[in-house]
Design a protein around this motif. Structure first.
Motif, short mmCIF file in Angstrom:
data_model
loop_
_atom_site.label_atom_id
_atom_site.label_comp_id
_atom_site.label_asym_id
_atom_site.label_seq_id
_atom_site.Cartn_x
_atom_site.Cartn_y
_atom_site.Cartn_z
N THR A 62 -23.44 -26.73 -52.25
CA THR A 62 -24.69 -26.37 -52.91
C THR A 62 -24.39 -25.73 -54.27
O THR A 62 -23.49 -24.89 -54.40
N SER B 257 -30.80 -30.51 -58.03
CA SER B 257 -30.48 -30.48 -56.60
C SER B 257 -31.15 -29.32 -55.88
O SER B 257 -31.22 -29.31 -54.65
N LEU B 258 -31.64 -28.34 -56.64
CA LEU B 258 -32.24 -27.14 -56.04
C LEU B 258 -33.76 -27.19 -56.02
O LEU B 258 -34.40 -26.24 -55.57
N ILE C 267 -27.84 -25.64 -46.70
CA ILE C 267 -26.85 -24.99 -47.56
C ILE C 267 -25.45 -25.47 -47.18
O ILE C 267 -25.09 -25.52 -46.00
#
Length: 295
Positions: A101, A256-257, A288
Motif C-alpha cells: 500500500t 490507489s488510495l 492494506i
C-alpha cells in the motif's frame, strides 16, 4: 540578467568557504546534508537574485511560523506539506515494493495514545457526520494475513474540524485497534469530508498570495504497524469528491488510495446490526498490504 565574471567569482568563493567550514564535521551523514543544503540554498539565492527585502520578509515569515506553532498546531509541518516537501520525503523513504500500500502525508493532527477500541466499535465518539462502516484486511506482500497489526485511525468531523481544534479537550474521530487472527479489521467512523488546513496563519497567507486553495480532499488517516514490517502512514480518499479535480493542498492524493464510499439508503441493514436510525450511512473497504521492514 547577465552576471559579470567578477561577481560570479565573489559568489562562488563564498559558497566554497561555507562548504569548507563543514570539513571538520565528524558525522559523515551530517556533513553530507549540511554541504548539500549549502549548495542548494546558495544556488536558489543566486538563481532568483534574492533581494535583501525578500530575505528579511522570509526571516519574518519563518519567525511567524515558529510563533504560531504549539503542542496542538505544527505550522512547520503545514509549510512542509504545502510545499510538497513532506510528500517528497515520504516518496524517498517509502520506495515502491511489489503491491505494498502506498504511503502519504502524516499531517499535523495525529495524537499519541488515542483510545483503544475493539473491532466493530465506533471511533467517532460523538463527532458529527454520516456514519461509515470501514472494513478490510492487513496482509504482507506474499498475501499472508497479519494478525494483531496496530491500526491507528483519525479523521475530522462533518464540519472539517479535528478534535484537537476544539477548546474542550475532547477526544473524537480517532482511535486505535488491532487486526484479528485472520488479519481482518472493521470499525465505524464517519464519511470523510473536504476541509481546509488551518489557514489563519502565515502558511494560509502564503497560499492566498499565490492563488492556491487551502482545502484538502476528503480523507481518513491510517497508520499501521506490525513486527518486521515497514510502518505505513497513509490515507484513503473518497471517490467522487469534487475536490479531487481541484487538487489536494498538500499533494497527498494517490490514485490507489481513492476508495468508493457506497452510500446506503436510510433503513438499510448494517453489517453488524447497528441501528443508525433514519439516516443514510456509507461503507468502504480498504485492504492494506505492508512491505517488509528495511526495503
Amino acid at each position: 540578467m547577465t552576471i559579470s565574471a567578477q561577481q560570479q567569482a565573489v559568489e562562488e568563493d563564498l559558497v566554497e568557504r561555507v562548504l569548507a567550514s563543514f570539513e571538520s564535521c565528524e558525522n559523515p551523514r551530517l556533513k553530507l546534508v549540511m554541504k548539500s543544503l549549502t549548495v542548494h540554498l546558495h544556488d536558489f539565492i543566486r538563481d532568483v537574485r534574492l533581494t535583501e527585502e525578500e530575505w528579511n520578509y522570509a526571516i519574518d515569515f519563518l519567525t511567524k511560523v515558529g510563533h504560531i506553532t504549539d503542542d496542538k498546531r505544527q505550522e512547520f509541518v503545514l509549510l512542509s506539506d504545502t510545499l510538497g516537501a513532506s510528500m517528497q520525503t515520504i516518496a524517498v523513504n517509502n520506495e515502491a515494493y511489489e503491491d505494498a500500500t502506498e504511503a502519504t502525508v502524516f499531517g499535523p493532527f495525529f495524537v499519541d495514545d488515542a483510545p483503544l477500541v475493539q473491532n466493530g466499535d465506533d471511533i467517532a465518539f460523538g463527532a458529527v457526520g454520516q456514519p461509515a462502516w470501514v472494513e478490510g484486511t492487513v496482509k504482507d506482500t506474499e498475501g499472508n494475513p497479519i494478525p494483531n497489526a496496530r491500526i491507528e485511525v483519525w479523521e475530522c468531523d462533518e464540519d472539517g474540524l479535528y478534535d484537537v481544534q476544539y477548546a474542550d479537550e475532547r477526544s473524537a474521530g480517532r482511535a486505535h485497534l488491532y487486526s484479528d487472527e485472520n488479519g481482518e479489521y472493521h470499525f465505524w467512523g464517519l464519511t470523510p469530508v473536504p476541509y481546509p488546513i488551518p489557514h489563519d496563519g502565515p502558511v494560509g497567507q502564503m497560499l492566498q498570495a499565490v492563488g492556491r486553495s487551502p482545502v484538502r480532499c476528503a480523507h481518513l488517516h491510517f497508520m499501521v504497524t506490525a513486527p518486521e514490517k515497514r510502518t505505513l502512514v497513509t490515507h484513503i480518499f473518497v471517490e467522487g469528491d469534487p475536490q479531487l479535480e481541484i487538487g489536494d493542498s498538500v499533494f497527498g492524493v494517490k490514485d490507489s488510495l481513492i476508495k468508493k464510499f457506497d452510500e446506503q439508503p436510510a433503513g438499510t441493514a448494517t453489517p453488524d446490526g447497528r441501528d443508525v436510525g433514519d439516516q443514510t450511512w456509507a461503507r468502504t473497504r480498504f485492504d492494506i498490504v505492508l512491505a517488509p521492514e528495511n526495503v
